[in-house]
Design a protein around this motif. Structure first.
Motif, PDB file in Angstrom:
ATOM      1  N   TYR A   1       0.805  -1.225   0.000  1.00  0.00           N
ATOM      2  CA  TYR A   1       0.000   0.000   0.000  1.00  0.00           C
ATOM      3  C   TYR A   1       0.838   1.276   0.000  1.00  0.00           C
ATOM      4  O   TYR A   1       0.294   2.366   0.011  1.00  0.00           O
ATOM      5  CB  TYR A   1      -0.992  -0.018   1.171  1.00  0.00           C
ATOM      6  CG  TYR A   1      -1.975  -1.137   0.987  1.00  0.00           C
ATOM      7  CD1 TYR A   1      -3.002  -1.034   0.058  1.00  0.00           C
ATOM      8  CD2 TYR A   1      -1.827  -2.332   1.678  1.00  0.00           C
ATOM      9  CE1 TYR A   1      -3.878  -2.081  -0.163  1.00  0.00           C
ATOM     10  CE2 TYR A   1      -2.701  -3.385   1.467  1.00  0.00           C
ATOM     11  CZ  TYR A   1      -3.720  -3.254   0.543  1.00  0.00           C
ATOM     12  OH  TYR A   1      -4.581  -4.290   0.323  1.00  0.00           O
TER      13      TYR A   1
ATOM     14  N   THR B   1      -7.136  -0.211   0.584  1.00  0.00           N
ATOM     15  CA  THR B   1      -6.947  -1.233   1.615  1.00  0.00           C
ATOM     16  C   THR B   1      -8.243  -1.959   1.929  1.00  0.00           C
ATOM     17  O   THR B   1      -8.205  -3.114   2.355  1.00  0.00           O
ATOM     18  CB  THR B   1      -6.428  -0.622   2.934  1.00  0.00           C
ATOM     19  OG1 THR B   1      -7.438   0.218   3.506  1.00  0.00           O
ATOM     20  CG2 THR B   1      -5.130   0.141   2.735  1.00  0.00           C
TER      21      THR B   1
ATOM     22  N   ALA C   1      -9.852  -1.418   4.440  1.00  0.00           N
ATOM     23  CA  ALA C   1      -9.585  -1.711   5.854  1.00  0.00           C
ATOM     24  C   ALA C   1     -10.844  -1.917   6.680  1.00  0.00           C
ATOM     25  O   ALA C   1     -11.002  -2.951   7.335  1.00  0.00           O
ATOM     26  CB  ALA C   1      -8.731  -0.601   6.468  1.00  0.00           C
ATOM     27  N   ARG C   2     -11.724  -0.962   6.683  1.00  0.00           N
ATOM     28  CA  ARG C   2     -12.901  -1.050   7.545  1.00  0.00           C
ATOM     29  C   ARG C   2     -13.811  -2.207   7.137  1.00  0.00           C
ATOM     30  O   ARG C   2     -14.294  -2.955   7.979  1.00  0.00           O
ATOM     31  CB  ARG C   2     -13.680   0.263   7.545  1.00  0.00           C
ATOM     32  CG  ARG C   2     -14.688   0.329   8.682  1.00  0.00           C
ATOM     33  CD  ARG C   2     -15.364   1.662   8.834  1.00  0.00           C
ATOM     34  NE  ARG C   2     -14.425   2.766   8.813  1.00  0.00           N
ATOM     35  CZ  ARG C   2     -14.609   3.891   8.130  1.00  0.00           C
ATOM     36  NH1 ARG C   2     -15.683   4.062   7.402  1.00  0.00           N
ATOM     37  NH2 ARG C   2     -13.720   4.850   8.174  1.00  0.00           N
TER      38      ARG C   2
ATOM     39  N   THR D   1     -11.777  -5.607   7.977  1.00  0.00           N
ATOM     40  CA  THR D   1     -11.331  -5.906   9.341  1.00  0.00           C
ATOM     41  C   THR D   1     -12.228  -5.326  10.426  1.00  0.00           C
ATOM     42  O   THR D   1     -12.131  -5.741  11.574  1.00  0.00           O
ATOM     43  CB  THR D   1      -9.914  -5.339   9.584  1.00  0.00           C
ATOM     44  OG1 THR D   1      -9.974  -3.902   9.585  1.00  0.00           O
ATOM     45  CG2 THR D   1      -8.926  -5.828   8.536  1.00  0.00           C
TER      46      THR D   1
ATOM     47  N   ALA E   1      -4.680   3.230  14.159  1.00  0.00           N
ATOM     48  CA  ALA E   1      -5.842   2.384  13.919  1.00  0.00           C
ATOM     49  C   ALA E   1      -6.610   2.148  15.210  1.00  0.00           C
ATOM     50  O   ALA E   1      -6.009   2.022  16.282  1.00  0.00           O
ATOM     51  CB  ALA E   1      -5.401   1.047  13.331  1.00  0.00           C
TER      52      ALA E   1
ATOM     53  N   LEU F   1      -5.669  -5.745  10.316  1.00  0.00           N
ATOM     54  CA  LEU F   1      -5.274  -4.571   9.534  1.00  0.00           C
ATOM     55  C   LEU F   1      -3.756  -4.479   9.419  1.00  0.00           C
ATOM     56  O   LEU F   1      -3.226  -4.213   8.340  1.00  0.00           O
ATOM     57  CB  LEU F   1      -5.842  -3.297  10.168  1.00  0.00           C
ATOM     58  CG  LEU F   1      -5.430  -1.986   9.495  1.00  0.00           C
ATOM     59  CD1 LEU F   1      -5.830  -1.941   8.033  1.00  0.00           C
ATOM     60  CD2 LEU F   1      -6.029  -0.802  10.249  1.00  0.00           C
TER      61      LEU F   1
ATOM     62  N   ILE G   1      -1.658  -4.371   5.927  1.00  0.00           N
ATOM     63  CA  ILE G   1      -0.714  -3.300   5.602  1.00  0.00           C
ATOM     64  C   ILE G   1       0.677  -3.850   5.333  1.00  0.00           C
ATOM     65  O   ILE G   1       1.400  -3.373   4.463  1.00  0.00           O
ATOM     66  CB  ILE G   1      -0.689  -2.234   6.722  1.00  0.00           C
ATOM     67  CG1 ILE G   1      -2.058  -1.530   6.832  1.00  0.00           C
ATOM     68  CG2 ILE G   1       0.434  -1.219   6.526  1.00  0.00           C
ATOM     69  CD1 ILE G   1      -2.505  -0.808   5.570  1.00  0.00           C
TER      70      ILE G   1
END
Length: 156
Positions: free
Chosen positions: A94, A102, A104-105, A108, A139, A149, A153
């Motif tokens: 990334y 990502t 992300a939310r 994860t 985070a 996460l 990453i």
């Protein structure tokens, strides 16, 4: 135990640490982000026996080994939330990409609530925020979500 902070003009900051048993070590944080861990002779505080350079990811990992507790833990209605700093290293897929890439939310349940960069802090970054190598992601989420996460990453 004693700790001393010494500014190093044009270089960074040195933190010296002497233990109760007389061991002396230091951490030098360079302005450009480099970090060195130094070990000194007990009888000569100026004689550095060994200097170990640490990549940002290594410094973070060492800090977590020394204090494995989350940086800031928050307990809310029986749900444990943690706040952690995640280093975005050169090997991360990334680096140079957008936060939105990502997922992300969604993936994860953890949120990236800020990005810390040598040039400043970026609170509440949106999906169009572009990451750079060396960024520190702040985070928030469950322990499992933040761990997942960090793995994403890192490229795992």
């Amino acid at each position: 135990m004693t700790t001393r902070r010494t500014p190093l003009p044009g270089v960074g900051t040195q933190y010296d640490f002497a233990t109760e048993s007389g061991h002396h070590l230091s951490v030098v944080l360079h302005n450009d982000g480099r970090r060195f861990l130094g070990f000194y002779a007990a009888d000569d505080p100026d004689a550095c026996l060994l200097s170990v350079p640490l990549e940002p990811e290594e410094a973070t990992a060492l800090a977590h080994l020394l204090d494995p507790a989350p940086l800031d833990a928050v307990r809310t209605d029986g749900i444990d939330l943690v706040t952690e700093h995640i280093q975005l290293g050169a090997r991360s897929p990334y680096s140079g990409r957008l936060l939105g890439d990502t997922g992300a939310r969604t993936r994860t349940g953890a949120s990236i609530v800020a990005v810390l960069r040598r040039t400043g802090a970026y609170p509440s970054p949106g999906p169009g925020f572009r990451f750079a190598t060396g960024d520190t992601l702040v985070a928030v989420g469950t322990r499992e979500g933040v761990d997942a996460l960090a793995e994403i990453i890192a490229g795992g």
